[in-house]
Design a protein around this motif. Sequence first.
Motif, short mmCIF file in Angstrom:
data_model
loop_
_atom_site.label_atom_id
_atom_site.label_comp_id
_atom_site.label_asym_id
_atom_site.label_seq_id
_atom_site.Cartn_x
_atom_site.Cartn_y
_atom_site.Cartn_z
N MET A 88 -0.94 6.33 4.65
CA MET A 88 -0.16 6.45 3.42
C MET A 88 0.94 7.50 3.55
O MET A 88 2.05 7.32 3.05
N GLU A 89 0.64 8.59 4.23
CA GLU A 89 1.65 9.63 4.46
C GLU A 89 2.82 9.05 5.26
O GLU A 89 4.00 9.34 4.98
N LYS A 90 2.52 8.23 6.26
CA LYS A 90 3.57 7.58 7.05
C LYS A 90 4.38 6.64 6.18
O LYS A 90 5.62 6.56 6.30
N CYS A 91 3.71 5.93 5.28
CA CYS A 91 4.40 5.03 4.36
C CYS A 91 5.31 5.80 3.42
O CYS A 91 6.43 5.35 3.11
N LEU A 92 4.86 6.96 2.97
CA LEU A 92 5.69 7.79 2.08
C LEU A 92 6.97 8.24 2.78
O LEU A 92 8.05 8.29 2.16
N ASN A 113 -8.63 1.47 -3.49
CA ASN A 113 -8.39 2.46 -2.44
C ASN A 113 -8.63 3.85 -3.03
O ASN A 113 -8.06 4.18 -4.08
N PRO A 114 -9.45 4.69 -2.41
CA PRO A 114 -9.79 5.99 -3.00
C PRO A 114 -8.58 6.92 -3.18
O PRO A 114 -8.65 7.85 -3.98
N ASN A 115 -7.49 6.66 -2.47
CA ASN A 115 -6.29 7.48 -2.60
C ASN A 115 -5.20 6.80 -3.42
O ASN A 115 -4.05 7.22 -3.40
N PHE A 116 -5.58 5.75 -4.16
CA PHE A 116 -4.61 4.96 -4.90
C PHE A 116 -3.80 5.81 -5.87
O PHE A 116 -2.56 5.78 -5.87
N ARG A 117 -4.46 6.60 -6.72
CA ARG A 117 -3.73 7.36 -7.74
C ARG A 117 -2.84 8.43 -7.11
O ARG A 117 -1.70 8.63 -7.54
N TRP A 118 -3.36 9.09 -6.11
CA TRP A 118 -2.56 10.08 -5.41
C TRP A 118 -1.30 9.44 -4.85
O TRP A 118 -0.20 9.98 -4.97
N PHE A 119 -1.47 8.26 -4.24
CA PHE A 119 -0.33 7.60 -3.62
C PHE A 119 0.70 7.17 -4.66
O PHE A 119 1.92 7.33 -4.46
N VAL A 120 0.24 6.62 -5.78
CA VAL A 120 1.17 6.23 -6.86
C VAL A 120 1.96 7.44 -7.34
O VAL A 120 3.18 7.37 -7.54
N GLU A 121 1.26 8.56 -7.53
CA GLU A 121 1.94 9.78 -7.98
C GLU A 121 3.00 10.23 -7.00
O GLU A 121 4.12 10.59 -7.39
N GLN A 122 2.68 10.20 -5.71
CA GLN A 122 3.62 10.63 -4.68
C GLN A 122 4.78 9.64 -4.53
O GLN A 122 5.95 10.04 -4.43
N ALA A 123 4.47 8.38 -4.51
CA ALA A 123 5.49 7.35 -4.32
C ALA A 123 6.44 7.26 -5.51
O ALA A 123 7.62 6.94 -5.34
N PHE A 152 -2.60 5.11 -17.07
CA PHE A 152 -2.07 5.62 -15.80
C PHE A 152 -0.85 4.83 -15.39
O PHE A 152 0.17 5.39 -14.97
N PHE A 153 -0.94 3.51 -15.48
CA PHE A 153 0.20 2.66 -15.14
C PHE A 153 1.40 2.99 -16.04
O PHE A 153 2.55 3.06 -15.57
N LYS A 154 1.13 3.18 -17.31
CA LYS A 154 2.20 3.51 -18.26
C LYS A 154 2.87 4.82 -17.88
O LYS A 154 4.11 4.94 -17.90
N LYS A 155 2.10 5.83 -17.53
CA LYS A 155 2.63 7.16 -17.21
C LYS A 155 3.64 7.09 -16.08
O LYS A 155 4.67 7.78 -16.11
N TYR A 156 3.38 6.23 -15.09
CA TYR A 156 4.26 6.14 -13.93
C TYR A 156 5.17 4.90 -13.97
O TYR A 156 5.78 4.56 -12.97
#
Length: 351
Positions: A88-92, A113-123, A152-156
């Motif tokens: 995911m870091e590479k994708c970012l 995916n256990p890192n889904f929310r973190w990834f959405v926040e970063q992306a 969560f979807f609304k926030k981002y």
Amino acid sequence: MSIKSLAARKDSLSKPERQLEILDNGLFSEAELPRFSEKLAETGNFPLKPGKLEVLQLNLGYMCNQVCSHCHVDAGPDRKEIMTRETMEKCLEVIRKTSAHTLDLTGGAPEMNPNFRWFVEQASKAGIRDFIVRSNLTIILANKKYYDLPEFFKKYNVHVVSSLPFYKKEKTDKQRGNGVFDKSIRVLQMLNEVGYAQEGTGLKLDLVYNPAGAFLPTNQEAMEQDFKKALKTDFNIDFNSLFAITNLPISRFLEYLIASDNYEDYMYELVNAYNPEAVKNVMCTNTISVSWDGWLYDCDFNQMLELKVASTVKHVSEYNEQALQDREIIISQHCYGCTAGAGSSCQGTVA
């Protein structure tokens, strides 16, 4: 060797290799199926080359809470393939420098995916114009930890693209499993309640329709009107657009076609419906697909057949957009599905 014999082979071939052999070398009773490359050449579209990159599609893993009969990913609860945080870091890194305007997160159920929310926040900080999450809807009711996903979807400002095979319970449950329709309806109502598909919110909610059998989807605009009328009348549900997607002859759907003796007829139907106008806008010309383990593909259908991009750059860790633009797109017989009739892509019809 018959189609069923090819499908039943138990040798050193992996499932993708075996399915490619069926597509490339399967026997037909009447006449040989023309090669897709030959069809492209007849209409001046060979070799197929990418245009401007618009969509970066990331598969966050094949794990899913459902096991759908048409699933081209073979997703399910038993699948363990999950994109790691390192990938995911590479994708970012790619997202921050890509010329693509759309980020499309898919699965399986990407939310698992256990890192889904973190990834959405970063992306979401990367400035992508359209941020899509492809949800099967029922995941939101599968576990308490998912209940707040609509907020969560609304926030981002996530653009939610939701699977709904039909606006009637019987057809939906037949394709996706008992109880799926009722759960899907409840989640669509939850999304409406937080503002999705409501005037002035800018929150987009689209639905995806896949045929339940060995036939092509009918007119997308007409189907959209039918879906909107039925869902509004019966459940007071609003959505923005309906995407009609042709089932490609790969993975579970290919297995269904062979087991039901529909493979030959379906392939001829796709060939006979070939539309050169659809070729201009097939998704492989504007999309790069990244698998859960970081490999690059022309589309997520090629990903399932393990047909990596024809480029010196094959993994997200070595991503080079210019090098990828210079490639030729890998094709095989399954590609007829994207060029039949009005065409098909992850955003619905293309012609």
